[in-house]
Design a protein around this motif. Structure first.
Motif, PDB file in Angstrom:
ATOM      1  N   PRO A 107       0.816  -1.209   0.000  1.00  0.00           N
ATOM      2  CA  PRO A 107       0.000   0.000   0.000  1.00  0.00           C
ATOM      3  C   PRO A 107       0.852   1.262   0.000  1.00  0.00           C
ATOM      4  O   PRO A 107       1.870   1.334   0.680  1.00  0.00           O
ATOM      5  CB  PRO A 107      -0.795  -0.114   1.311  1.00  0.00           C
ATOM      6  CG  PRO A 107      -0.616  -1.517   1.782  1.00  0.00           C
ATOM      7  CD  PRO A 107       0.663  -2.001   1.204  1.00  0.00           C
ATOM      8  N   LYS A 108       0.412   2.248  -0.766  1.00  0.00           N
ATOM      9  CA  LYS A 108       1.008   3.583  -0.779  1.00  0.00           C
ATOM     10  C   LYS A 108       2.532   3.542  -0.811  1.00  0.00           C
ATOM     11  O   LYS A 108       3.202   4.012   0.112  1.00  0.00           O
ATOM     12  CB  LYS A 108       0.530   4.383   0.426  1.00  0.00           C
ATOM     13  CG  LYS A 108      -0.977   4.582   0.446  1.00  0.00           C
ATOM     14  CD  LYS A 108      -1.421   5.374   1.662  1.00  0.00           C
ATOM     15  CE  LYS A 108      -2.937   5.560   1.674  1.00  0.00           C
ATOM     16  NZ  LYS A 108      -3.400   6.296   2.878  1.00  0.00           N
TER      17      LYS A 108
ATOM     18  N   THR B  54       3.119  -1.966   7.982  1.00  0.00           N
ATOM     19  CA  THR B  54       3.926  -1.885   9.202  1.00  0.00           C
ATOM     20  C   THR B  54       5.410  -1.801   8.884  1.00  0.00           C
ATOM     21  O   THR B  54       6.167  -1.094   9.565  1.00  0.00           O
ATOM     22  CB  THR B  54       3.658  -3.112  10.092  1.00  0.00           C
ATOM     23  OG1 THR B  54       2.265  -3.178  10.386  1.00  0.00           O
ATOM     24  CG2 THR B  54       4.453  -3.033  11.391  1.00  0.00           C
ATOM     25  N   TRP B  55       5.811  -2.494   7.834  1.00  0.00           N
ATOM     26  CA  TRP B  55       7.216  -2.557   7.430  1.00  0.00           C
ATOM     27  C   TRP B  55       7.318  -2.053   5.980  1.00  0.00           C
ATOM     28  O   TRP B  55       7.384  -2.855   5.043  1.00  0.00           O
ATOM     29  CB  TRP B  55       7.740  -3.984   7.517  1.00  0.00           C
ATOM     30  CG  TRP B  55       7.634  -4.579   8.885  1.00  0.00           C
ATOM     31  CD1 TRP B  55       6.582  -5.278   9.388  1.00  0.00           C
ATOM     32  CD2 TRP B  55       8.613  -4.525   9.929  1.00  0.00           C
ATOM     33  NE1 TRP B  55       6.838  -5.666  10.683  1.00  0.00           N
ATOM     34  CE2 TRP B  55       8.083  -5.224  11.043  1.00  0.00           C
ATOM     35  CE3 TRP B  55       9.891  -3.968  10.020  1.00  0.00           C
ATOM     36  CZ2 TRP B  55       8.782  -5.356  12.233  1.00  0.00           C
ATOM     37  CZ3 TRP B  55      10.596  -4.106  11.204  1.00  0.00           C
ATOM     38  CH2 TRP B  55      10.050  -4.789  12.295  1.00  0.00           C
ATOM     39  N   PRO B  56       7.319  -0.739   5.751  1.00  0.00           N
ATOM     40  CA  PRO B  56       7.351  -0.217   4.379  1.00  0.00           C
ATOM     41  C   PRO B  56       8.617  -0.642   3.644  1.00  0.00           C
ATOM     42  O   PRO B  56       9.736  -0.438   4.135  1.00  0.00           O
ATOM     43  CB  PRO B  56       7.323   1.307   4.575  1.00  0.00           C
ATOM     44  CG  PRO B  56       6.780   1.510   5.955  1.00  0.00           C
ATOM     45  CD  PRO B  56       7.254   0.341   6.754  1.00  0.00           C
TER      46      PRO B  56
ATOM     47  N   GLN C  63      12.745  -2.291  -4.982  1.00  0.00           N
ATOM     48  CA  GLN C  63      13.068  -2.413  -3.569  1.00  0.00           C
ATOM     49  C   GLN C  63      14.549  -2.728  -3.439  1.00  0.00           C
ATOM     50  O   GLN C  63      15.082  -3.603  -4.128  1.00  0.00           O
ATOM     51  CB  GLN C  63      12.240  -3.505  -2.903  1.00  0.00           C
ATOM     52  CG  GLN C  63      12.496  -3.623  -1.403  1.00  0.00           C
ATOM     53  CD  GLN C  63      11.557  -4.593  -0.712  1.00  0.00           C
ATOM     54  OE1 GLN C  63      10.748  -5.261  -1.360  1.00  0.00           O
ATOM     55  NE2 GLN C  63      11.654  -4.685   0.604  1.00  0.00           N
ATOM     56  N   VAL C  64      15.216  -2.021  -2.559  1.00  0.00           N
ATOM     57  CA  VAL C  64      16.648  -2.207  -2.344  1.00  0.00           C
ATOM     58  C   VAL C  64      16.888  -3.527  -1.614  1.00  0.00           C
ATOM     59  O   VAL C  64      16.133  -3.906  -0.713  1.00  0.00           O
ATOM     60  CB  VAL C  64      17.218  -1.039  -1.518  1.00  0.00           C
ATOM     61  CG1 VAL C  64      18.707  -1.258  -1.230  1.00  0.00           C
ATOM     62  CG2 VAL C  64      17.005   0.285  -2.241  1.00  0.00           C
TER      63      VAL C  64
ATOM     64  N   SER D 256       7.517   1.098  10.859  1.00  0.00           N
ATOM     65  CA  SER D 256       6.619   2.233  11.073  1.00  0.00           C
ATOM     66  C   SER D 256       6.671   2.776  12.499  1.00  0.00           C
ATOM     67  O   SER D 256       6.304   3.926  12.740  1.00  0.00           O
ATOM     68  CB  SER D 256       5.178   1.827  10.735  1.00  0.00           C
ATOM     69  OG  SER D 256       4.748   0.756  11.558  1.00  0.00           O
ATOM     70  N   LYS D 257       7.131   1.974  13.465  1.00  0.00           N
ATOM     71  CA  LYS D 257       7.182   2.430  14.855  1.00  0.00           C
ATOM     72  C   LYS D 257       8.511   3.084  15.212  1.00  0.00           C
ATOM     73  O   LYS D 257       8.667   3.575  16.338  1.00  0.00           O
ATOM     74  CB  LYS D 257       6.872   1.267  15.799  1.00  0.00           C
ATOM     75  CG  LYS D 257       5.444   0.758  15.662  1.00  0.00           C
ATOM     76  CD  LYS D 257       5.121  -0.340  16.657  1.00  0.00           C
ATOM     77  CE  LYS D 257       3.677  -0.824  16.492  1.00  0.00           C
ATOM     78  NZ  LYS D 257       3.325  -1.898  17.454  1.00  0.00           N
TER      79      LYS D 257
END
Length: 244
Positions: A19-20, A71-73, A103-104, A115-116
């Motif tokens: 997402p996004k 949670t883990w972009p 994605q690297v 995200s935290k």
């Protein structure tokens, strides 16, 4: 390790969309420390990058999608973007196609933010679920516990090295896309600037800093940068260094 830069061209297997997604034109990866993790790979804002045990490194494949990717972009770079590396072997950096960009990967492992983690130097994702760990410069699992705000932040060991020639002068604009008021500075040396909307270097490279007098977080820039803050991940730009 010798620092350098990598241009994004092609990549192997695709991963499912998250997402996004945030596609960055310029990213920096540095070998440093975060809380008790040392060494660990951090981005240009000194946020920790993580690997996921349920992914695979050979071949490189992400199994973090949907809510997991919220949670883990995934750490993504746009097509045609560039990665600056500092203290990491260039051969350890790779890419998998994802979300319209790449994605690297480090040591074959796709990498993510958490995200935290809300402040530079946080490593709250370390050990989560027994499957998430800070990624080391060779793709291994970082050792140590999580950090809290105020913990030791990562410090790069050496400057990344763009491949173009140094800029003779730099023009900064008040707004993105080279609009509104502008200020031209020439070097060599550090110059304070009033604007941080967009930037032109005439095809050469320079370095921009968040603080005045070339202090705080920094990022190399090359050529024209239409959206200086969005394209560099910096919170602001207050000074520019032009090299000899």
């Amino acid at each position: 390790m010798k620092a350098g830069d990598l241009s994004v061209a092609a990549a192997p297997a695709a991963a499912a969309a998250a997402p996004k997604p945030v596609l960055r034109k310029w990213v920096q990866l540095s070998a440093g420390s975060a809380g008790d993790l040392d060494p660990v790979v951090v981005n240009g804002k000194k946020f920790t990058l993580y690997r996921f045990d349920k992914d695979s490194s050979d071949p490189s494949r992400s199994n973090c999608t949907g809510d997991c990717a919220t949670t883990w972009p995934p750490y993504l770079v746009a097509r045609g973007g560039r990665i600056f590396i500092d203290g990491i072997d260039k051969s350890k950096i790779g890419f998998i196609e994802r979300d319209g960009g790449f994605q690297v990967t480090v040591g074959g492992w796709p990498v993510y933010l958490f995200s935290k983690d809300t402040a530079p130097g946080d490593a709250k994702g370390q050990g989560v679920g027994g499957t998430w760990f800070g990624v080391t410069p060779d793709g291994g699992k970082a050792q140590g516990g999580g950090s809290s705000p105020g913990g030791r932040t990562a410090q790069p060991s050496q400057e990344a090295s763009p491949t173009s020639d140094p800029a003779d002068n730099v023009t900064v604009f008040a707004k993105p896309d080279f609009l509104d008021a502008s200020q031209s500075v020439s070097g060599p040396g550090c110059q304070n600037v009033r604007f941080d909307g967009s930037l032109q270097t005439g095809g050469g490279f320079a370095k921009v800093w968040e603080g005045p007098d070339c202090t705080g977080d920094s990022k190399f820039v090359e050529g024209d940068v239409p959206d200086l803050l969005g394209d560099t991940d910096l919170r602001g730009v207050s000074s520019v260094r032009i090299f000899d």
